[in-house]
Write an enzyme that holds these catalytic residues in place. Structure first.
Site, PDB file in Angstrom:
ATOM      1  N   GLY A   1      36.268  37.526  34.364  1.00 45.75           N
ATOM      2  CA  GLY A   1      36.728  38.310  35.486  1.00 45.75           C
ATOM      3  C   GLY A   1      38.020  38.634  35.277  1.00 45.75           C
ATOM      4  O   GLY A   1      38.699  38.224  34.427  1.00 45.75           O
ATOM      5  N   ASP A   2      38.639  39.645  36.127  1.00 44.09           N
ATOM      6  CA  ASP A   2      39.802  40.111  36.199  1.00 44.09           C
ATOM      7  C   ASP A   2      40.524  40.714  34.832  1.00 44.09           C
ATOM      8  O   ASP A   2      41.322  40.441  34.666  1.00 44.09           O
ATOM      9  CB  ASP A   2      40.780  38.941  36.520  1.00 44.09           C
TER      10      ASP A   2
ATOM     11  N   LYS B   1      39.255  45.907  35.208  1.00 42.64           N
ATOM     12  CA  LYS B   1      38.233  46.939  35.302  1.00 42.64           C
ATOM     13  C   LYS B   1      38.898  48.140  36.157  1.00 42.64           C
ATOM     14  O   LYS B   1      38.122  49.272  35.873  1.00 42.64           O
ATOM     15  CB  LYS B   1      36.974  46.413  35.939  1.00 42.64           C
TER      16      LYS B   1
ATOM     17  N   GLY C   1      37.845  41.407  43.910  1.00 46.20           N
ATOM     18  CA  GLY C   1      39.349  42.183  44.525  1.00 46.20           C
ATOM     19  C   GLY C   1      40.044  42.841  43.255  1.00 46.20           C
ATOM     20  O   GLY C   1      40.287  42.307  42.035  1.00 46.20           O
ATOM     21  N   HIS C   2      40.610  44.068  43.717  1.00 46.30           N
ATOM     22  CA  HIS C   2      41.658  44.489  42.545  1.00 46.30           C
ATOM     23  C   HIS C   2      42.650  45.243  43.544  1.00 46.30           C
ATOM     24  O   HIS C   2      42.131  45.746  44.698  1.00 46.30           O
ATOM     25  CB  HIS C   2      40.904  45.067  41.556  1.00 46.30           C
TER      26      HIS C   2
ATOM     27  N   GLN D   1      33.341  40.763  39.080  1.00 45.14           N
ATOM     28  CA  GLN D   1      33.118  39.478  38.326  1.00 45.14           C
ATOM     29  C   GLN D   1      32.888  39.757  36.781  1.00 45.14           C
ATOM     30  O   GLN D   1      33.207  41.067  36.540  1.00 45.14           O
ATOM     31  CB  GLN D   1      32.012  38.360  38.984  1.00 45.14           C
TER      32      GLN D   1
ATOM     33  N   THR E   1      42.365  37.868  44.929  1.00 42.67           N
ATOM     34  CA  THR E   1      41.616  37.548  46.136  1.00 42.67           C
ATOM     35  C   THR E   1      42.042  36.419  46.699  1.00 42.67           C
ATOM     36  O   THR E   1      42.273  36.327  47.694  1.00 42.67           O
ATOM     37  CB  THR E   1      40.054  37.243  45.806  1.00 42.67           C
ATOM     38  N   THR E   2      42.477  35.246  45.923  1.00 45.85           N
ATOM     39  CA  THR E   2      42.847  33.950  46.420  1.00 45.85           C
ATOM     40  C   THR E   2      44.310  33.520  46.283  1.00 45.85           C
ATOM     41  O   THR E   2      44.707  32.498  46.468  1.00 45.85           O
ATOM     42  CB  THR E   2      41.945  32.914  45.780  1.00 45.85           C
ATOM     43  N   GLY E   3      45.125  34.250  45.372  1.00 49.94           N
ATOM     44  CA  GLY E   3      46.260  34.021  44.726  1.00 49.94           C
ATOM     45  C   GLY E   3      46.663  32.826  43.771  1.00 49.94           C
ATOM     46  O   GLY E   3      47.641  32.444  43.481  1.00 49.94           O
ATOM     47  N   ARG E   4      45.412  32.266  43.585  1.00 44.64           N
ATOM     48  CA  ARG E   4      45.448  31.153  42.469  1.00 44.64           C
ATOM     49  C   ARG E   4      45.884  31.373  41.028  1.00 44.64           C
ATOM     50  O   ARG E   4      45.563  32.363  40.554  1.00 44.64           O
ATOM     51  CB  ARG E   4      44.128  30.541  42.298  1.00 44.64           C
ATOM     52  N   PRO E   5      46.627  30.608  40.420  1.00 47.11           N
ATOM     53  CA  PRO E   5      46.986  30.878  39.289  1.00 47.11           C
ATOM     54  C   PRO E   5      45.870  30.907  38.150  1.00 47.11           C
ATOM     55  O   PRO E   5      45.216  29.987  38.628  1.00 47.11           O
ATOM     56  CB  PRO E   5      48.117  29.781  38.865  1.00 47.11           C
TER      57      PRO E   5
ATOM     58  N   LEU F   1      47.240  44.625  26.294  1.00 48.18           N
ATOM     59  CA  LEU F   1      47.908  44.095  25.050  1.00 48.18           C
ATOM     60  C   LEU F   1      49.254  43.721  25.084  1.00 48.18           C
ATOM     61  O   LEU F   1      49.661  42.993  24.270  1.00 48.18           O
ATOM     62  CB  LEU F   1      47.426  45.259  24.033  1.00 48.18           C
TER      63      LEU F   1
ATOM     64  N   SER G   1      44.913  49.291  26.540  1.00 49.75           N
ATOM     65  CA  SER G   1      45.896  49.386  27.942  1.00 49.75           C
ATOM     66  C   SER G   1      47.144  48.655  27.305  1.00 49.75           C
ATOM     67  O   SER G   1      47.008  47.452  26.976  1.00 49.75           O
ATOM     68  CB  SER G   1      45.209  48.781  28.763  1.00 49.75           C
TER      69      SER G   1
HETATM   70  P1  IMP Z   1      32.349  32.429  43.809  1.00 49.11           P
HETATM   71  O1  IMP Z   1      31.714  33.750  43.532  1.00 49.11           O
HETATM   72  O2  IMP Z   1      33.149  32.651  44.974  1.00 49.11           O
HETATM   73  O3  IMP Z   1      30.871  31.825  44.422  1.00 49.11           O
HETATM   74  O4  IMP Z   1      32.836  31.583  42.884  1.00 49.11           O
HETATM   75  C1  IMP Z   1      32.204  31.137  41.733  1.00 49.11           C
HETATM   76  C2  IMP Z   1      32.959  31.351  40.477  1.00 49.11           C
HETATM   77  O5  IMP Z   1      33.227  32.711  40.233  1.00 49.11           O
HETATM   78  C3  IMP Z   1      34.530  30.764  40.627  1.00 49.11           C
HETATM   79  O6  IMP Z   1      34.893  30.287  39.562  1.00 49.11           O
HETATM   80  C4  IMP Z   1      35.277  31.722  40.958  1.00 49.11           C
HETATM   81  O7  IMP Z   1      36.882  31.761  40.710  1.00 49.11           O
HETATM   82  C5  IMP Z   1      34.615  33.139  40.230  1.00 49.11           C
HETATM   83  N1  IMP Z   1      34.966  34.409  40.550  1.00 49.11           N
HETATM   84  C6  IMP Z   1      34.350  34.703  41.638  1.00 49.11           C
HETATM   85  N2  IMP Z   1      34.764  36.257  41.892  1.00 49.11           N
HETATM   86  C7  IMP Z   1      35.621  36.424  40.699  1.00 49.11           C
HETATM   87  C8  IMP Z   1      36.352  37.454  40.458  1.00 49.11           C
HETATM   88  O8  IMP Z   1      36.384  38.648  41.055  1.00 49.11           O
HETATM   89  N3  IMP Z   1      37.302  37.385  39.436  1.00 49.11           N
HETATM   90  C9  IMP Z   1      37.050  36.025  38.672  1.00 49.11           C
HETATM   91  N4  IMP Z   1      36.552  35.103  39.115  1.00 49.11           N
HETATM   92  C10 IMP Z   1      35.734  35.266  40.103  1.00 49.11           C
END
Ligand code: IMP
Length: 413
Positions: free
Chosen positions: A11-12, A15, A39-40, A217, A293-297, A325, A402
């Protein structure tokens, strides 16, 4: 004609930028799985918007946006996004009557379960995604189309809460007040009820248009093919997008896979090339790797061609985009994972179980500066070699590279 964009890692991958680049070419943009865990951020006329549920077609004033049957919709979030983006978006937004609804109790269950799991937590986004999909598969879920008859829906929900009351008590979650719930559901109906329709039929009726299936995802988070149980609860790969929209496989024209020039992951679970030292820190800092979405590192590490090859094969990619790149600019040496070591032997395929896997690296020479380069010929030689190396290993054309956040900082080969 239907094209599809899918993430090849965890993910991330960026896209959104490729969707944004091509959104003007499409009449219909479709989300087919996931929910507001995605989220983007997009910038329109200098204003920043965080999109979680709205398809990226909202960037194109002429495109129709479809939230397909495979999505789990949290109406509260969707209404918030619509209000933030502008109510006029409603005239080009359709929501599948078959899409399942996330209600507040799904979110409470998600968060309570994560807490109970302690150090074994999945690291979910806490948005209720897993519990909503679980109800769908257990055939006790609520579909968006059920907002048409709120009386009947309330009866069904009352039976659901009764059936699950011990479980709710165990998780220390309150069942909702039915009067408040009624008000809430009425509000959803008032705000978005008119957008709910049979989107499958709509898509079939418009097959002559240009359509884009926008993945959320990514491949390694796929419920079947990802790093289970550290995955999301939907099928994130190309075939999942077809199920999640009702589009038949034969209608698929082109699949574009998106990967970053390195690897990141949020949440827990195996990540063979993760670098917990200076390299990981440097990538995180240079790449601004913190969740939308969550601001997590985000956890960071080198590119993994074994995982990328697996993802390209699962999705049947016709072409690939390599993003960010420029984040690798200035590294003297760049490592690429080309195999895994398990119990003393080396493999070059992605196994079903990633625990105890050690990456096998090759080292390539780095380059000084690729940022904002727009022509392949202007890319430093070693950066070209890096891209060609990955291309050869994954056996798929790398069509886009990119080199910066700006829409124009993209090389098209
Ligand atoms: P859930 O989708 O909230 O159930 O999370 C399950 C797993 O998918 C976790 O490791 C999240 O961090 C990851 N995840 C869910 N959505 C995204 C996303 O849009 N980008 C990156 N990771 C994601």
């Amino acid at each position: 004609m239907v094209d599809l964009i899918v993430g090849l890692q965890w993910g991330d991958e960026g896209k959104g930028k490729i969707v944004d680049l091509s959104a003007k070419n499409y009449d219909v943009v479709i989300r087919s799985q996931g929910g507001h865990n995605a989220g983007h951020t997009v910038v329109v006329d200098g204003k920043k918007y965080a999109l979680h549920l709205l398809p990226s077609g909202v960037l194109n004033p002429n495109a129709v946006n479809v939230i397909g049957n495979g999505v789990v919709v949290y109406p509260k979030q969707l209404i918030k996004e619509i209000k933030n983006f502008g109510e006029e978006i409603k005239s080009k937004l359709l929501i599948s009557d078959k899409a399942h609804m996330i209600l507040d109790h799904h979110i409470a269950i998600d968060q309570a379960r994560e807490k109970l799991r302690g150090k074994n937590a999945i690291g979910t986004t806490g948005r209720g995604i897993g519990p909503a999909y679980a109800d769908k598969i257990a055939r006790v879920g609520v579909r968006m189309g059920e907002l048409k008859n709120i009386g009947k829906l309330l009866e069904k929900l009352a039976a659901y809460y009764e059936m699950n009351k011990e479980y709710f008590r165990y998780l220390d979650i309150k069942t909702p007040d039915m009067n408040e719930l009624k008000e809430e559901l009425n509000y959803y109906k008032e705000e978005i009820g008119c957008l709910i329709t049979n989107t499958t039929q709509y898509l079939w009726d418009n097959m002559d248009k240009n359509m884009l299936l926008e993945g959320a995802q990514a491949t390694l988070l796929d419920i079947d093919h990802g790093t289970y149980p550290y995955v999301t609860s939907s099928n994130t790969i190309a075939s999942g997008a077809l199920t999640g929209s009702g589009i038949a496989p034969k209608n698929l024209n082109k699949v574009t896979g998106i990967a970053k020039a390195y690897t990141t992951r949020v949440g827990n679970g195996p990540f063979p090339t993760e670098d917990l030292g200076k390299t990981g820190d440097r990538i995180r800092k240079q790449g601004g790797e913190f969740g939308t979405t969550t601001g997590r590192p985000r956890r960071c590490g080198w590119f993994d061609v074994v995982a990328a090859k697996y993802a390209v094969t699962l999705n049947g990619c016709d072409e690939v985009a390599i993003m960010k790149l420029d984040v690798l600019d200035g590294f003297e040496k760049i490592k690429v994972c080309v195999g895994y070591e398990i119990n003393g032997s080396e493999i070059d395929y992605f196994p079903s179980e990633l625990e105890n896997v050690k990456p096998v690296y090759v080292e390539l020479d780095g380059w000084d500066k690729s940022i904002n380069v727009t022509e392949w010929k202007d890319l430093p030689q070693n950066a070209q070699k890096y891209i060609e190396f990955i291309e050869e290993k994954i056996g798929t054309k790398i069509k886009y590279v990119s080199t910066g956040a700006d829409r124009n900082a993209t090389i098209i080969r």
